[in-house]
Motif scaffolding. Sequence first.
Motif, short mmCIF file in Angstrom:
data_model
loop_
_atom_site.label_atom_id
_atom_site.label_comp_id
_atom_site.label_asym_id
_atom_site.label_seq_id
_atom_site.Cartn_x
_atom_site.Cartn_y
_atom_site.Cartn_z
N VAL A 219 86.47 86.80 40.25
CA VAL A 219 86.84 85.68 41.10
C VAL A 219 86.05 84.46 40.64
N ALA A 220 86.66 83.28 40.73
CA ALA A 220 85.98 82.05 40.33
C ALA A 220 84.66 81.91 41.08
N THR A 221 83.58 81.66 40.36
CA THR A 221 82.24 81.74 40.94
C THR A 221 81.98 80.71 42.02
N ASN A 222 82.62 79.52 41.94
CA ASN A 222 82.37 78.46 42.91
C ASN A 222 83.33 78.46 44.08
N LEU A 223 84.13 79.50 44.20
CA LEU A 223 85.19 79.52 45.20
C LEU A 223 84.68 79.21 46.61
N ASN A 224 83.68 79.93 47.06
CA ASN A 224 83.18 79.73 48.43
C ASN A 224 82.44 78.42 48.59
N ILE B 162 71.88 72.17 40.24
CA ILE B 162 72.75 73.23 40.75
C ILE B 162 73.96 72.63 41.45
N LEU B 163 73.75 71.56 42.21
CA LEU B 163 74.87 70.90 42.88
C LEU B 163 75.85 70.31 41.87
N PRO C 135 80.98 70.13 36.97
CA PRO C 135 80.59 71.05 35.89
C PRO C 135 80.77 70.47 34.50
N THR C 136 81.73 69.55 34.31
CA THR C 136 81.95 69.00 32.97
C THR C 136 80.80 68.10 32.54
N ALA D 152 78.49 75.16 32.60
CA ALA D 152 79.87 74.71 32.83
C ALA D 152 80.88 75.82 32.61
N SER D 153 80.66 76.64 31.59
CA SER D 153 81.65 77.67 31.25
C SER D 153 81.78 78.72 32.34
N MET D 154 80.70 78.98 33.06
CA MET D 154 80.77 79.92 34.17
C MET D 154 81.40 79.26 35.39
N ALA D 155 81.02 78.01 35.66
CA ALA D 155 81.54 77.32 36.83
C ALA D 155 83.04 77.06 36.74
#
Length: 349
Positions: free
Chosen positions: A164-169, A249-250, A256-257, A264-267
Amino acid sequence: MKYRILFLLILFTNSILAQTYEDGIYLKAKQKFDSYENQHGDFLQTQNANIHYLTWGNPSDIPLIWSHGSFSNGYELLHIAEDLVAAGYYLIALDYYGHGQSSLASEDVSLYHVADDIYFLMNHLNIGKAVIGGWSRGGYISSAFYDAYPEHTLGLILEDGGSVATNLNYHKLDLDSLERLVTSFDVESYIKSDTIFRSEKEAFFSLYDPQDSLAQFQLLAWIKQVGMDEWAVNPNLFELFHHQNSVNILNIILRPTNTPLFAASMAMMEPKIIFRNLNIPILILDPISHQDLFPFEKENENLKLKYPDLITLKKYYDTGHNIHSERPLQFVQDLHDFLKLVKSKFLDQ
């Protein structure tokens, strides 16, 4: 006066005895570490870095290539490595950039660069296809590998990461709530890269657990020499992750770009896109608790419903982020069952 001298003599004697005792523990760990590395460890220079990796088992068995979580290394499966071998895997665990004994990359790198390193390692070991797995950030590396090299992937094992996309929540929160959450992250609780020890032994004992009866030799894999007489635990990793402070982190979450590639690649990774044409089996291991780091239960269930014949979803209730340490017996059993599934239905495709 004589009692004071006697007291000081006792303190001095106890100090010498304690020093001798610690020296014995440290030297035993060093000997065990060197012996274990001679048997299981090796290095490979890739396009990106000098990569350290460990192997266990028979190369003729089904290879499982494992990527560790953040701030960990290839030794994270040490306690169950032989059990996974007994289950039928040829286990390969690498250290990616700056972790364990691998060097940092000289250029800006992403999770997909780690995937390239895994493919390079497979070619080096004459492996055509493998089960690819990982924990946390290592799960996202595994999904990146499938995205880049689907024809070389027998199956995926995703332990609380990569499905699942890591930043979803995070993106469900309003800005004020998100900022409060991010500033609550206790970054200072880690042994940071600017903590310098005067010797490897001192760094070793900063990690050593006196309640653990084992030699704990693997702790040496977390330690690097950073100067003439300077040692550190996991140096430079906060910079690699762009986690030096809450502002960074924010930015990973919202912009992320504008962050380094590794963050960025994980976010920006979106498994819904990666798995749009899924044609391999996936084992998703989902720990569920009140303080769930990745509370993706609903999303994992939806992914399972979309690919019922390909996805096996195992839920670990009342379990923290690190399943393989908290529930090792069930973890090994689930990986064993998954291997039987891969062999019976997908190996000949």
